[in-house]
Design a protein around this motif. Structure first.
Motif, PDB file in Angstrom:
ATOM      1  N   UNK A  52       0.833  -1.200   0.000  1.00 54.11           N
ATOM      2  CA  UNK A  52       0.000   0.000   0.000  1.00 54.11           C
ATOM      3  C   UNK A  52       0.866   1.248   0.000  1.00 54.11           C
ATOM      4  N   UNK A  53       1.928   1.251   0.811  1.00 50.94           N
ATOM      5  CA  UNK A  53       2.827   2.407   0.858  1.00 50.94           C
ATOM      6  C   UNK A  53       3.434   2.681  -0.510  1.00 50.94           C
ATOM      7  N   UNK A  54       3.890   1.623  -1.159  1.00 57.18           N
ATOM      8  CA  UNK A  54       4.528   1.788  -2.455  1.00 57.18           C
ATOM      9  C   UNK A  54       3.545   2.307  -3.491  1.00 57.18           C
ATOM     10  N   UNK A  55       2.326   1.787  -3.470  1.00 53.99           N
ATOM     11  CA  UNK A  55       1.309   2.219  -4.418  1.00 53.99           C
ATOM     12  C   UNK A  55       0.921   3.667  -4.186  1.00 53.99           C
ATOM     13  N   UNK A  56       0.723   4.044  -2.919  1.00 54.04           N
ATOM     14  CA  UNK A  56       0.400   5.436  -2.616  1.00 54.04           C
ATOM     15  C   UNK A  56       1.502   6.371  -3.104  1.00 54.04           C
ATOM     16  N   UNK A  57       2.763   6.003  -2.853  1.00 53.04           N
ATOM     17  CA  UNK A  57       3.876   6.861  -3.261  1.00 53.04           C
ATOM     18  C   UNK A  57       3.886   7.061  -4.765  1.00 53.04           C
ATOM     19  N   UNK A  58       3.638   5.993  -5.525  1.00 48.52           N
ATOM     20  CA  UNK A  58       3.637   6.099  -6.983  1.00 48.52           C
ATOM     21  C   UNK A  58       2.489   6.964  -7.476  1.00 48.52           C
ATOM     22  N   UNK A  59       1.289   6.764  -6.927  1.00 50.64           N
ATOM     23  CA  UNK A  59       0.128   7.549  -7.367  1.00 50.64           C
ATOM     24  C   UNK A  59       0.277   9.010  -6.989  1.00 50.64           C
ATOM     25  N   UNK A  60       0.840   9.270  -5.806  1.00 52.63           N
ATOM     26  CA  UNK A  60       1.060  10.663  -5.394  1.00 52.63           C
ATOM     27  C   UNK A  60       2.029  11.351  -6.351  1.00 52.63           C
ATOM     28  N   UNK A  61       3.122  10.652  -6.697  1.00 54.53           N
ATOM     29  CA  UNK A  61       4.087  11.241  -7.621  1.00 54.53           C
ATOM     30  C   UNK A  61       3.447  11.512  -8.974  1.00 54.53           C
ATOM     31  N   UNK A  62       2.660  10.577  -9.466  1.00 54.24           N
ATOM     32  CA  UNK A  62       1.985  10.764 -10.754  1.00 54.24           C
ATOM     33  C   UNK A  62       1.000  11.915 -10.712  1.00 54.24           C
ATOM     34  N   UNK A  63       0.245  12.018  -9.608  1.00 54.73           N
ATOM     35  CA  UNK A  63      -0.788  13.042  -9.500  1.00 54.73           C
ATOM     36  C   UNK A  63      -0.201  14.419  -9.223  1.00 54.73           C
ATOM     37  N   UNK A  64       1.002  14.448  -8.611  1.00 56.06           N
ATOM     38  CA  UNK A  64       1.577  15.722  -8.193  1.00 56.06           C
ATOM     39  C   UNK A  64       2.564  16.252  -9.225  1.00 56.06           C
ATOM     40  N   UNK A  65       3.727  15.604  -9.350  1.00 58.39           N
ATOM     41  CA  UNK A  65       4.784  16.149 -10.191  1.00 58.39           C
ATOM     42  C   UNK A  65       5.187  15.257 -11.344  1.00 58.39           C
ATOM     43  N   UNK A  66       4.592  14.078 -11.440  1.00 54.40           N
ATOM     44  CA  UNK A  66       5.017  13.131 -12.460  1.00 54.40           C
ATOM     45  C   UNK A  66       6.089  12.216 -11.913  1.00 54.40           C
TER      46      UNK A  66
END
Length: 427
Positions: free
Chosen positions: A355-369
């Motif tokens: 879950x941590x890894x998935x959240x980190x990836x989605x946050x990066x995609x949604x925020x700065x790429x």
């Protein structure tokens, strides 16, 4: 140099040193390359030679630790063995943010797995089903003779199911439902299936073909959730961006495959560090995601205060005993660092890591790429590949990122300039 003939008589009978010399001769390895392969690190060549066949060397992988994890009120340092840049950093940062929201809450079901006995040439599958079920107690008792340890601890074969597979005429599949406790379970389940096969043939009038566990474990599943406070992740816009990215994965198989791969980036790294079977975990997770149509293994929503709520549901068949988990000293130490006392606790940690890894990836995609976060770490790898020494790596990587040209050829040019042999032309 391509090998002209890969047939090597008696290759398996050679010692690891002899095998390496034979391979070097056939493909033209240099003495330096042979010497590099002879450096086997902490896993001695004798240990490696006992684990798998035809060993010539061992392959090291970075072993990292992800801090900040709190799962069910308990703190963990999570060992991760992985070569992909940014995974450990992203996982650690996500765990830090989740910690501010109370950490991860997780639960793992009992370690129940399926063993499959395929019976072909069955005269009447409906009759066979009744006859098998009527002998259920006898079959389970016979299966449990395969492990007195499990039986003495109230585990082992617990139940039996009979299925017909659509499209396979004249066949039934018997499922043994086995509690494997703290093991991954493959060996004992396979033995149980072998043990009961003759009796099942006698009962059904058919012929047993396959006798093996299933790596799909819908009864052995882990769940976790966490709250990510909106002010710590970039505000409402990022929260909504993560939710929309998750919706995309729910509806589009192309996105879902990458989405779930990111989850397994974290889970696999822990499995490799502890020498659990990450290949079985991959098959399990993706098959589970495909039940009813391939989808995301995570879910995201927004609470009444605008915070992001993430959750995961992932099947996990992992062990803290058995197999190769105790055969390699570094894996034993990694398990000590992690501190999981049993398989269910390990599954809870793994679900939280996914879950941590998935959240980190989605946050990066949604925020700065995602690429900006990868760039500096990727540049360091490129610098090493280009031949930079440890003191040179950071300087070369910095230039690559500043120029936006992250390639081995450019890294070599920068190295030449730094060492006084270049023109300074960036081309």
């Amino acid at each position: 140099m391509a090998v002209r003939d890969s047939r090597i008589s008696g290759f398996f009978r050679l010692t690891p040193v002899e095998r390496l010399r034979k391979v070097a001769e056939l493909v033209g390895l240099t003495e330096q390359e042979v010497a590099t392969l002879q450096m086997t690190g902490s896993m001695g060549i004798d240990v490696a030679d006992k684990l798998v066949e035809n060993v010539i060397s061992t392959l090291e992988m970075p072993l990292s630790v992800a801090p900040n994890f709190r799962v069910n009120g308990k703190d963990y340092l999570v060992p991760m063995a992985i070569e992909e840049p940014s995974v450990v950093a992203a996982c650690s940062n996500a765990a830090r943010i989740a910690r501010e929201g109370g950490g991860f809450r997780a639960y793992a079901t009992e370690p129940l797995m399926y063993g499959q006995v395929q019976v072909i040439g069955v005269p009447d599958p409906n009759v066979a089903r009744v006859e098998i079920l009527s002998r259920k107690s006898e079959i389970l008792e016979l299966a449990n003779t395969a492990s007195q340890t499990l039986k003495s601890r109230g585990a082992g074969a617990r139940d039996l199911q009979v299925r017909e597979v659509p499209g396979l005429e004249g066949q039934v599949v018997v499922h043994l439902v086995v509690d494997v406790m703290d093991a991954m379970g493959a060996n004992v389940i396979n033995t149980m299936c072998e043990r009961v096969a003759p009796l099942i043939e006698e009962v059904t009038g058919g012929r047993v073909n396959l006798r093996i566990l299933s790596n799909l474990t819908p009864l052995r599943t882990a769940y976790a959730w966490a709250r990510f406070r909106k002010e710590l992740i970039g505000g409402e816009e990022v929260v909504n961006g993560v939710v929309e990215a998750w919706r995309f994965a729910q509806m589009d198989i192309f996105r879902a495959a990458t989405h779930n791969k990111g989850i397994m980036n974290g889970i696999d790294a822990v499995l490799v560090a502890t020498l659990n079977d990450w290949r079985a975990a991959e098959a399990n997770a993706h098959a589970y995601a495909a039940i009813g149509g391939y989808r995301s293994l995570t879910r995201y929503s927004v609470d009444s205060n605008g915070n992001l709520i993430g959750s995961i549901e992932v099947p996990l068949a992992v062990g803290v005993v058995g197999g190769t988990t105790g055969a390699v000293e570094k894996a034993r130490i990694a398990r000590k660092i992690l501190g999981a006392s049993d398989a269910r606790e390990l599954a809870c940690i793994l679900a939280s890591v996914g879950l941590a890894q998935n959240f980190a990836a989605l946050r990066a995609l949604a925020d700065e790429g995602i690429q900006r976060g990868h760039m500096s770490l990727h540049a360091r790898n490129v610098a090493v590949t280009a031949g930079a020494s440890p003191p040179e790596v950071d300087a070369v990587a910095k230039r690559l990122v500043e120029e936006g040209r992250i390639s081995v050829s450019r890294a070599r040019e920068i190295l030449q300039e730094m060492r006084g042999g270049g023109s300074g032309n960036n081309k």
